[in-house]
Design a protein around this motif. Structure first.
Motif, PDB file in Angstrom:
ATOM      1  N   SER A 229       0.763  -1.214   0.474  1.00 44.22           N
ATOM      2  CA  SER A 229       0.130   0.085   0.309  1.00 44.22           C
ATOM      3  C   SER A 229       0.531   1.145  -0.089  1.00 44.22           C
ATOM      4  CB  SER A 229      -1.074   0.479   1.097  1.00 44.22           C
ATOM      5  OG  SER A 229      -1.685   0.841   1.399  1.00 44.22           O
ATOM      6  N   GLU A 230       1.298   1.748  -1.419  1.00 40.19           N
ATOM      7  CA  GLU A 230       2.137   3.101  -1.493  1.00 40.19           C
ATOM      8  C   GLU A 230       1.713   4.068  -2.259  1.00 40.19           C
ATOM      9  OE1 GLU A 230       5.478   1.175  -3.817  1.00 40.19           O
ATOM     10  OE2 GLU A 230       6.012  -0.094  -1.700  1.00 40.19           O
ATOM     11  N   ASN A 231       1.786   4.863  -1.780  1.00 44.96           N
ATOM     12  CA  ASN A 231       0.576   6.462  -2.218  1.00 44.96           C
ATOM     13  C   ASN A 231      -0.779   5.814  -2.428  1.00 44.96           C
ATOM     14  OD1 ASN A 231       3.080   7.861  -2.463  1.00 44.96           O
ATOM     15  ND2 ASN A 231       3.821   6.658  -3.691  1.00 44.96           N
ATOM     16  N   ASP A 232      -1.165   6.340  -3.747  1.00 47.44           N
ATOM     17  CA  ASP A 232      -2.854   5.539  -3.648  1.00 47.44           C
ATOM     18  C   ASP A 232      -3.090   4.117  -4.606  1.00 47.44           C
ATOM     19  OD1 ASP A 232      -3.630   7.951  -3.068  1.00 47.44           O
ATOM     20  OD2 ASP A 232      -3.684   9.173  -5.276  1.00 47.44           O
ATOM     21  N   LEU A 233      -1.720   3.865  -4.363  1.00 47.31           N
ATOM     22  CA  LEU A 233      -1.802   2.650  -4.859  1.00 47.31           C
ATOM     23  C   LEU A 233      -1.629   1.189  -4.036  1.00 47.31           C
ATOM     24  CD1 LEU A 233       0.506   2.232  -7.832  1.00 47.31           C
ATOM     25  CD2 LEU A 233      -2.358   2.339  -7.955  1.00 47.31           C
ATOM     26  N   THR A 234      -2.973   0.468  -4.010  1.00 46.68           N
ATOM     27  CA  THR A 234      -2.578  -1.137  -3.158  1.00 46.68           C
ATOM     28  C   THR A 234      -3.218  -2.187  -3.589  1.00 46.68           C
ATOM     29  OG1 THR A 234      -3.686   0.645  -1.071  1.00 46.68           O
ATOM     30  CG2 THR A 234      -4.203  -1.579  -0.821  1.00 46.68           C
ATOM     31  N   LYS A 235      -2.367  -3.299  -3.332  1.00 47.03           N
ATOM     32  CA  LYS A 235      -2.665  -4.260  -3.647  1.00 47.03           C
ATOM     33  C   LYS A 235      -2.805  -5.363  -2.655  1.00 47.03           C
ATOM     34  CE  LYS A 235      -0.425  -7.887  -7.064  1.00 47.03           C
ATOM     35  NZ  LYS A 235       1.096  -8.408  -7.753  1.00 47.03           N
ATOM     36  N   ILE A 236      -3.522  -6.604  -2.667  1.00 43.10           N
ATOM     37  CA  ILE A 236      -4.065  -7.439  -1.884  1.00 43.10           C
ATOM     38  C   ILE A 236      -4.306  -8.694  -3.138  1.00 43.10           C
ATOM     39  CG2 ILE A 236      -6.191  -7.641  -0.650  1.00 43.10           C
ATOM     40  CD1 ILE A 236      -6.680  -4.620  -0.647  1.00 43.10           C
ATOM     41  N   THR A 237      -4.259  -9.472  -1.969  1.00 44.57           N
ATOM     42  CA  THR A 237      -4.783 -11.162  -2.501  1.00 44.57           C
ATOM     43  C   THR A 237      -5.251 -11.869  -1.593  1.00 44.57           C
ATOM     44  OG1 THR A 237      -2.413 -11.625  -3.028  1.00 44.57           O
ATOM     45  CG2 THR A 237      -3.410 -13.286  -3.174  1.00 44.57           C
ATOM     46  N   LEU A 238      -6.543 -12.710  -2.112  1.00 42.53           N
ATOM     47  CA  LEU A 238      -7.521 -12.968  -1.583  1.00 42.53           C
ATOM     48  C   LEU A 238      -7.363 -14.451  -2.327  1.00 42.53           C
ATOM     49  CD1 LEU A 238     -10.103 -10.496  -1.966  1.00 42.53           C
ATOM     50  CD2 LEU A 238      -9.040 -10.313  -0.076  1.00 42.53           C
ATOM     51  N   LYS A 239      -6.674 -15.294  -0.698  1.00 39.81           N
ATOM     52  CA  LYS A 239      -7.399 -16.672  -1.407  1.00 39.81           C
ATOM     53  C   LYS A 239      -9.264 -17.276  -0.372  1.00 39.81           C
ATOM     54  CE  LYS A 239      -4.676 -20.300  -2.513  1.00 39.81           C
ATOM     55  NZ  LYS A 239      -4.278 -20.393  -3.804  1.00 39.81           N
ATOM     56  N   THR A 240      -9.474 -18.275  -1.276  1.00 40.56           N
ATOM     57  CA  THR A 240     -10.990 -18.778  -1.334  1.00 40.56           C
ATOM     58  C   THR A 240     -10.437 -20.215  -0.339  1.00 40.56           C
ATOM     59  OG1 THR A 240     -11.305 -19.499  -3.140  1.00 40.56           O
ATOM     60  CG2 THR A 240     -11.961 -16.972  -2.980  1.00 40.56           C
ATOM     61  N   GLU A 241     -11.630 -20.626   0.187  1.00 36.95           N
ATOM     62  CA  GLU A 241     -11.652 -22.073   0.829  1.00 36.95           C
ATOM     63  C   GLU A 241     -11.620 -23.386  -0.711  1.00 36.95           C
ATOM     64  OE1 GLU A 241     -15.291 -22.695   3.117  1.00 36.95           O
ATOM     65  OE2 GLU A 241     -14.313 -21.333   4.729  1.00 36.95           O
ATOM     66  N   ILE A 242     -11.729 -22.330  -1.730  1.00 32.54           N
ATOM     67  CA  ILE A 242     -12.169 -23.147  -3.234  1.00 32.54           C
ATOM     68  C   ILE A 242     -11.023 -22.824  -4.242  1.00 32.54           C
ATOM     69  CG2 ILE A 242     -14.386 -23.785  -2.812  1.00 32.54           C
ATOM     70  CD1 ILE A 242     -14.610 -22.047  -5.034  1.00 32.54           C
ATOM     71  N   ASN A 243      -9.947 -22.715  -3.471  1.00 31.28           N
ATOM     72  CA  ASN A 243      -8.348 -22.727  -4.370  1.00 31.28           C
ATOM     73  C   ASN A 243      -8.182 -21.553  -4.777  1.00 31.28           C
ATOM     74  OD1 ASN A 243      -7.028 -24.276  -1.959  1.00 31.28           O
ATOM     75  ND2 ASN A 243      -7.532 -26.321  -3.157  1.00 31.28           N
ATOM     76  N   GLU A 244      -9.249 -20.190  -5.540  1.00 28.02           N
ATOM     77  CA  GLU A 244      -9.568 -19.296  -6.069  1.00 28.02           C
ATOM     78  C   GLU A 244      -7.703 -18.192  -5.243  1.00 28.02           C
ATOM     79  OE1 GLU A 244     -13.689 -18.990  -8.365  1.00 28.02           O
ATOM     80  OE2 GLU A 244     -13.429 -18.627  -6.261  1.00 28.02           O
ATOM     81  N   THR A 245      -7.606 -17.425  -6.212  1.00 30.75           N
ATOM     82  CA  THR A 245      -6.618 -16.495  -5.552  1.00 30.75           C
ATOM     83  C   THR A 245      -7.326 -15.673  -6.263  1.00 30.75           C
ATOM     84  OG1 THR A 245      -5.070 -18.014  -5.415  1.00 30.75           O
ATOM     85  CG2 THR A 245      -4.444 -15.573  -5.366  1.00 30.75           C
ATOM     86  N   ILE A 246      -7.814 -14.036  -6.033  1.00 28.78           N
ATOM     87  CA  ILE A 246      -8.258 -12.707  -6.358  1.00 28.78           C
ATOM     88  C   ILE A 246      -7.311 -12.035  -5.970  1.00 28.78           C
ATOM     89  CG2 ILE A 246     -10.216 -11.296  -6.566  1.00 28.78           C
ATOM     90  CD1 ILE A 246     -10.636 -15.289  -4.897  1.00 28.78           C
ATOM     91  N   THR A 247      -6.851 -11.469  -6.816  1.00 23.19           N
ATOM     92  CA  THR A 247      -6.027 -10.784  -6.606  1.00 23.19           C
ATOM     93  C   THR A 247      -6.463  -8.869  -7.173  1.00 23.19           C
ATOM     94  OG1 THR A 247      -4.285 -11.722  -7.600  1.00 23.19           O
ATOM     95  CG2 THR A 247      -3.577  -9.157  -7.465  1.00 23.19           C
ATOM     96  N   LEU A 248      -6.054  -8.083  -6.097  1.00 24.08           N
ATOM     97  CA  LEU A 248      -7.244  -6.549  -6.761  1.00 24.08           C
ATOM     98  C   LEU A 248      -6.102  -5.714  -6.575  1.00 24.08           C
ATOM     99  CD1 LEU A 248      -9.403  -6.905  -3.600  1.00 24.08           C
ATOM    100  CD2 LEU A 248      -9.566  -7.544  -6.279  1.00 24.08           C
ATOM    101  N   LEU A 249      -5.964  -4.722  -7.432  1.00 30.39           N
ATOM    102  CA  LEU A 249      -5.139  -3.540  -7.495  1.00 30.39           C
ATOM    103  C   LEU A 249      -6.008  -2.417  -7.822  1.00 30.39           C
ATOM    104  CD1 LEU A 249      -2.265  -2.388  -7.969  1.00 30.39           C
ATOM    105  CD2 LEU A 249      -2.408  -2.008 -10.357  1.00 30.39           C
ATOM    106  N   LEU A 250      -6.011  -1.753  -6.568  1.00 32.86           N
ATOM    107  CA  LEU A 250      -6.948  -0.848  -5.826  1.00 32.86           C
ATOM    108  C   LEU A 250      -5.777   0.750  -6.079  1.00 32.86           C
ATOM    109  CD1 LEU A 250      -7.592  -2.195  -3.114  1.00 32.86           C
ATOM    110  CD2 LEU A 250      -9.590  -1.366  -4.655  1.00 32.86           C
ATOM    111  N   GLU A 251      -6.748   2.124  -6.967  1.00 33.52           N
ATOM    112  CA  GLU A 251      -6.423   3.117  -6.790  1.00 33.52           C
ATOM    113  C   GLU A 251      -7.241   4.070  -6.597  1.00 33.52           C
ATOM    114  OE1 GLU A 251      -4.417   6.063 -10.455  1.00 33.52           O
ATOM    115  OE2 GLU A 251      -5.414   4.129 -11.316  1.00 33.52           O
TER     116      GLU A 251
END
Length: 207
Positions: free
Chosen positions: A133-155
Motif C-alpha cells: 500500500s503505497e501512495n494511492d495504490l494498494t494490492k491485496i491477494t485473497l485466497k478462498t476455501e475452494i483454492n481461488e486466488t483473487i488479486t485486487l489492485l486498487l487506485e
C-alpha cells in the motif's frame, strides 16, 4: 540450533503477534475505505481490457470495451468481440453474443459484477494478504476455501485491476482505465435493444 532465553522468546512472540494484528487492522481499514469510496459512486464509466486463459487447451483470449454502471444498471459493452454485451438491470441479466446472434435472459443468476459487491463477496470468505500500500495504490491477494486466488489492485480505493485464478490454473484478468466517476453517462447508454431476429433464450421466472 540457536536458542533464546525465555524472556527474549516471549518478547519475539509478542512482537510477531503485534505485527500480525497491525496488518489485520490495516486490511480492515482498507476494506472500510473501499466501501465508503464506492458508496459515493453514483455513475461510473471506464475502458476495460479482459484476458481469459484456459490451461487445459493453452488458449488465451483478449477482449476490450466499455463498462458503465449506476444505481440500477450495469453494462459491459464489448468492442472486441464486437457487439457482445453483458447487461444487468436490477435482477435481470442479459448476455448477448453478436457472432451467434443469440441472447440469454435470466433473473435467477448468481452474478456479482459491481466492483464493491464482487470485492465484498470474496472478502468475507477469504484469507487476505496485503501485498503493498503505497501512495494511492494498494494490492491485496485473497485466497478462498475452494483454492481461488483473487488479486485486487486498487487506485485510491477504486478497482483498477482484478485477476481471478482457479485451482486448475485458468484465469480471467480485468483492467480498468480512464475511469470517469460521477460524471454524466452517455444519453441512453442503458437503452439496450436486441436485434429483432436474435435468438432469445428467456429463462426468467415470474416474467
Amino acid at each position: 540450533m540457536a536458542t533464546f532465553p525465555m524472556s527474549k522468546l516471549f518478547l519475539v512472540l509478542i512482537l510477531i503477534a503485534s505485527i500480525s494484528f497491525c496488518r489485520a487492522d490495516e486490511l480492515d481499514d482498507i476494506y472500510d475505505a473501499i466501501l465508503i469510496k464506492y458508496s459515493k459512486v453514483k455513475f461510473y464509466e471506464a475502458e476495460f481490457e479482459q484476458e481469459n486463459y484456459w490451461k487445459s487447451i493453452d488458449v488465451t483470449q483478449s477482449s476490450h470495451g466499455m463498462i458503465y454502471f449506476d444505481v440500477d444498471n450495469f453494462l459491459m459493452k464489448y468492442e472486441q468481440p464486437e457487439g457482445q454485451i453483458l447487461f444487468i438491470q436490477n435482477d435481470t441479466v442479459t448476455i448477448y453474443d453478436a457472432a451467434t446472434n443469440q441472447a440469454m435472459i435470466s433473473n435467477n443468476m448468481n452474478i456479482e459484477l459491481r466492483p464493491v459487491n464482487l470485492i465484498s463477496e470474496y472478502w468475507e470468505s477469504s484469507d487476505k494478504k496485503l501485498n503493498f500500500s503505497e501512495n494511492d495504490l494498494t494490492k491485496i491477494t485473497l485466497k478462498t476455501e475452494i483454492n481461488e486466488t483473487i488479486t485486487l489492485l486498487l487506485e485510491d480505493h477504486i478497482l483498477a485491476e482484478l485477476t481471478i485464478h482457479d485451482e486448475d490454473e485458468n484465469f480471467v484478468l480485468y483492467k480498468f482505465k480512464n475511469a470517469k466517476i460521477n460524471e454524466q453517462l452517455p444519453a441512453g447508454v442503458f437503452d439496450v435493444e436486441l436485434p429483432e431476429d436474435a435468438n432469445i433464450i428467456d429463462n426468467r421466472v415470474n416474467k
